[in-house]
Scaffold this active site. Structure first.
Site, mmCIF file in Angstrom:
data_model
loop_
_atom_site.group_PDB
_atom_site.id
_atom_site.type_symbol
_atom_site.label_atom_id
_atom_site.label_comp_id
_atom_site.label_asym_id
_atom_site.label_seq_id
_atom_site.Cartn_x
_atom_site.Cartn_y
_atom_site.Cartn_z
ATOM 1 N N PRO A 274 0.819 -1.214 0.000
ATOM 2 C CA PRO A 274 0.000 0.000 0.000
ATOM 3 C C PRO A 274 0.854 1.266 0.000
ATOM 4 O O PRO A 274 1.897 1.317 0.652
ATOM 5 C CB PRO A 274 -0.759 -0.108 1.324
ATOM 6 C CG PRO A 274 0.191 -0.845 2.214
ATOM 7 C CD PRO A 274 0.920 -1.828 1.324
ATOM 8 N N ARG A 276 -0.739 4.935 -1.360
ATOM 9 C CA ARG A 276 -1.725 6.014 -1.253
ATOM 10 C C ARG A 276 -2.672 5.864 -0.055
ATOM 11 O O ARG A 276 -2.973 6.841 0.624
ATOM 12 C CB ARG A 276 -2.534 6.004 -2.552
ATOM 13 C CG ARG A 276 -3.625 6.992 -2.661
ATOM 14 C CD ARG A 276 -4.552 6.613 -3.825
ATOM 15 N NE ARG A 276 -3.873 6.161 -5.005
ATOM 16 C CZ ARG A 276 -3.515 6.949 -6.019
ATOM 17 N NH1 ARG A 276 -3.791 8.228 -5.982
ATOM 18 N NH2 ARG A 276 -2.913 6.439 -7.066
ATOM 19 N N CYS A 354 4.693 28.417 -16.332
ATOM 20 C CA CYS A 354 4.317 28.867 -17.676
ATOM 21 C C CYS A 354 3.734 27.733 -18.505
ATOM 22 O O CYS A 354 4.362 27.290 -19.490
ATOM 23 C CB CYS A 354 5.522 29.482 -18.366
ATOM 24 S SG CYS A 354 6.110 30.898 -17.466
HETATM 25 N N1 LLP Z 1 3.038 -1.683 -5.958
HETATM 26 C C1 LLP Z 1 3.415 -1.419 -7.219
HETATM 27 C C2 LLP Z 1 4.100 -2.444 -7.994
HETATM 28 C C3 LLP Z 1 3.114 -0.170 -7.777
HETATM 29 O O1 LLP Z 1 3.481 0.093 -9.026
HETATM 30 C C4 LLP Z 1 2.441 0.812 -6.996
HETATM 31 C C5 LLP Z 1 2.146 2.124 -7.560
HETATM 32 C C6 LLP Z 1 2.095 0.489 -5.682
HETATM 33 C C7 LLP Z 1 2.390 -0.769 -5.190
HETATM 34 C C8 LLP Z 1 1.402 1.452 -4.762
HETATM 35 O O2 LLP Z 1 0.155 1.858 -5.216
HETATM 36 P P1 LLP Z 1 -0.771 2.719 -4.239
HETATM 37 O O3 LLP Z 1 -1.136 1.858 -3.051
HETATM 38 O O4 LLP Z 1 -0.009 3.917 -3.816
HETATM 39 O O5 LLP Z 1 -1.967 3.104 -5.031
HETATM 40 N N2 LLP Z 1 1.295 8.764 -9.588
HETATM 41 C C9 LLP Z 1 0.004 8.100 -9.602
HETATM 42 C C10 LLP Z 1 0.048 6.725 -8.991
HETATM 43 C C11 LLP Z 1 1.072 5.825 -9.628
HETATM 44 C C12 LLP Z 1 1.148 4.488 -8.946
HETATM 45 C C13 LLP Z 1 2.356 3.764 -9.353
HETATM 46 N N3 LLP Z 1 2.485 2.480 -8.742
HETATM 47 C C14 LLP Z 1 -1.003 8.990 -8.893
HETATM 48 O O6 LLP Z 1 -0.644 10.089 -8.454
HETATM 49 O O7 LLP Z 1 -2.174 8.647 -8.803
#
Ligand code: LLP
Length: 428
Positions: A274, A276, A354
């Site tokens: 996890p 986010r 910009c």
């Molecule tokens: N595991 C892997 C292999 C991942 O690629 C990611 C996120 C996570 C775990 C964690 O995901 P989370 O639990 O944080 O959703 N920049 C984008 C999100 C990109 C996620 C990339 N990989 C945004 O701001 O929404």
């Protein structure tokens, strides 16, 4: 749950007025609540408790060393995707068996670094990577634990740029190829194949999407086990939601209710990654209004934060709730974010960069604001500072951690000298 609350008309983080933090540390400023991080980690750990999972916080979403230390103290391991992230987690003294390393394009150098550090699990995303890894392991005289990242071919129903589990995405290995690769390396003395990895996207607001992916992984696991191969690990990735618009995300319990029954009594070590769901609601971006102007029927609130600090609105059309830090007499005492009231004005909240894509909100109804006012951009703890840039030669913002009574500057504001530090290259 988060610890950003209005009290006496002032937005506070764990009781500390954001107005005071902005006066002390300047704006734009990231402010994080340590208690919110801990609570979200604990909720996930509790919800999935029956599986006794290894929770590996996804470093990429908010990689500050103090945040990593805070989560390590909660018992977290770490999901990393680069040599730089490996450097960070080693710097805080993470035991290597608590590190899982994913990434579609690991370089030979990164593989060498991971082997030298003895990371706990390498999540391999292609046959070529596994071949390279096997050769490197021989050189290092180690036998690394490996999982194959599969393409479950599940549409996570999230933004196209953060959908990762379909066969149209660059991540992972198709199921049939993964089966063959597992057979090929199953008895290899060079690498120890332990299991499978999947990550279908981020954020995934329908827990049933996980069930689809996990069932496909389990089918493959059953097939491989029936052939006598060892499969004892399943890393189900991250992607659990955070609250962007009110209480919009499923709870940790809601994900667990769907996922835990599928994996209970399967004889698998389960890993969660996890990011986010732990970090997003634990951080806000505080920004100051510079100017308010109109053009035709549009009203622009120009603030000192920009796509440099928070690129998510520009990149994914992401929604972040924005509201004045000083709710003061302009806002009814019984106000809550879901109850609009008279006097709101539709405006675009834009930054100084910009680019016309440099906005934090478009057509947003806000109370009247004036230059000097502070705004809080919520749910900014994940993929906010982590994706910050210096575009337009703007030094990156500072980060402050509030932990009960304590306020800690955990990353100082960059200076102009920082902008050119890497350009001091001696002549050839
Ligand atoms: N595991 C892997 C292999 C991942 O690629 C990611 C996120 C996570 C775990 C964690 O995901 P989370 O639990 O944080 O959703 N920049 C984008 C999100 C990109 C996620 C990339 N990989 C945004 O701001 O929404």
């Amino acid at each position: 749950m988060n610890r950003f609350e209005y009290h006496d008309g002032q937005l506070r983080c764990e009781g500390q007025p954001l107005r005071d933090l902005a006066a002390r540390f300047g704006t734009p400023l990231y402010v994080y609540s340590a208690e919110t991080f801990r609570t979200h980690f604990a909720r996930l750990a509790h919800a999935f408790g029956a599986l006794q999972p290894r929770i590996c916080y996804s470093v990429k979403c908010c990689p500050n060393l103090d945040i990593l230390r805070l989560l390590a103290a909660c018992g977290s391991g770490f999901d990393i995707v680069s040599g730089g992230e490996l450097f960070r987690v080693l710097r805080i003294g993470t035991p290597p068996d608590r590190i899982v390393f994913a990434g579609v394009g690991k370089t030979e150098r990164e593989i060498d670094e991971a082997l030298a550090a003895r990371v706990g699990l390498l999540n391999v995303e292609s046959a070529g990577e596994l071949e390279l890894l096997a050769r490197a392991a021989q050189r290092h005289a180690v036998t690394p634990d490996v999982a194959l990242r599969i393409i479950p071919d599940v549409d996570a129903k999230t933004h196209a740029y953060t959908t990762t589990g379909t066969r149209h995405n660059k991540f992972g290995i198709p199921l049939d190829q993964a089966a063959d690769l597992y057979r090929r390396f199953g008895a290899s003395p060079l690498v120890r194949l332990r299991g499978l990895h999947l990550h279908i996207g981020s954020p995934v607001s329908d827990p049933e999407r996980y069930a689809l992916g996990i069932r496909r992984a389990l089918q493959l696991i059953d097939t491989l086990r029936a052939e006598g191969l060892t499969v004892d690990t399943l890393d189900i990735g991250g992607g659990y939601g955070a609250h962007y618009v009110g209480d919009d995300a499923p709870s940790a319990d809601a994900y667990a209710q769907v996922i835990v029954p599928l994996l209970a009594d399967r004889g698998l070590r389960v890993i969660l990654e996890p990011g986010r769901s732990i970090a997003a609601n634990a951080g806000v971006l505080v920004t100051r209004v510079l100017y308010v102007k109109t053009s035709g029927r549009r009203r622009f609130v120009v603030v000192d934060a920009s796509m440099n600090e928070l690129i998510r609105p520009a990149l994914y059309s992401a929604y972040h709730f924005i509201w004045p830090v000083d709710a003061g007499p302009r806002i009814p005492q019984d106000w809550s974010p879901n109850q609009p009231f008279d006097g709101l004005r539709r405006c675009d909240v834009v930054g100084p960069v910009c680019e016309s894509g440099d906005f934090l909100a478009k057509g947003r109804r806000l109370p009247p604001v004036q230059p000097g006012d502070l705004l809080a951009v919520h749910t900014a703890g994940a993929y906010g500072m982590a994706m910050a840039s210096q575009y337009n030669s703007r030094p990156r913002a500072a980060e402050v951690l509030v932990d009960g009574g304590a306020v800690r500057l955990m990353r100082r504001r960059e200076t102009y000298e920082d902008l050119i530090a890497a350009e001091h290259v001696p002549p050839e």
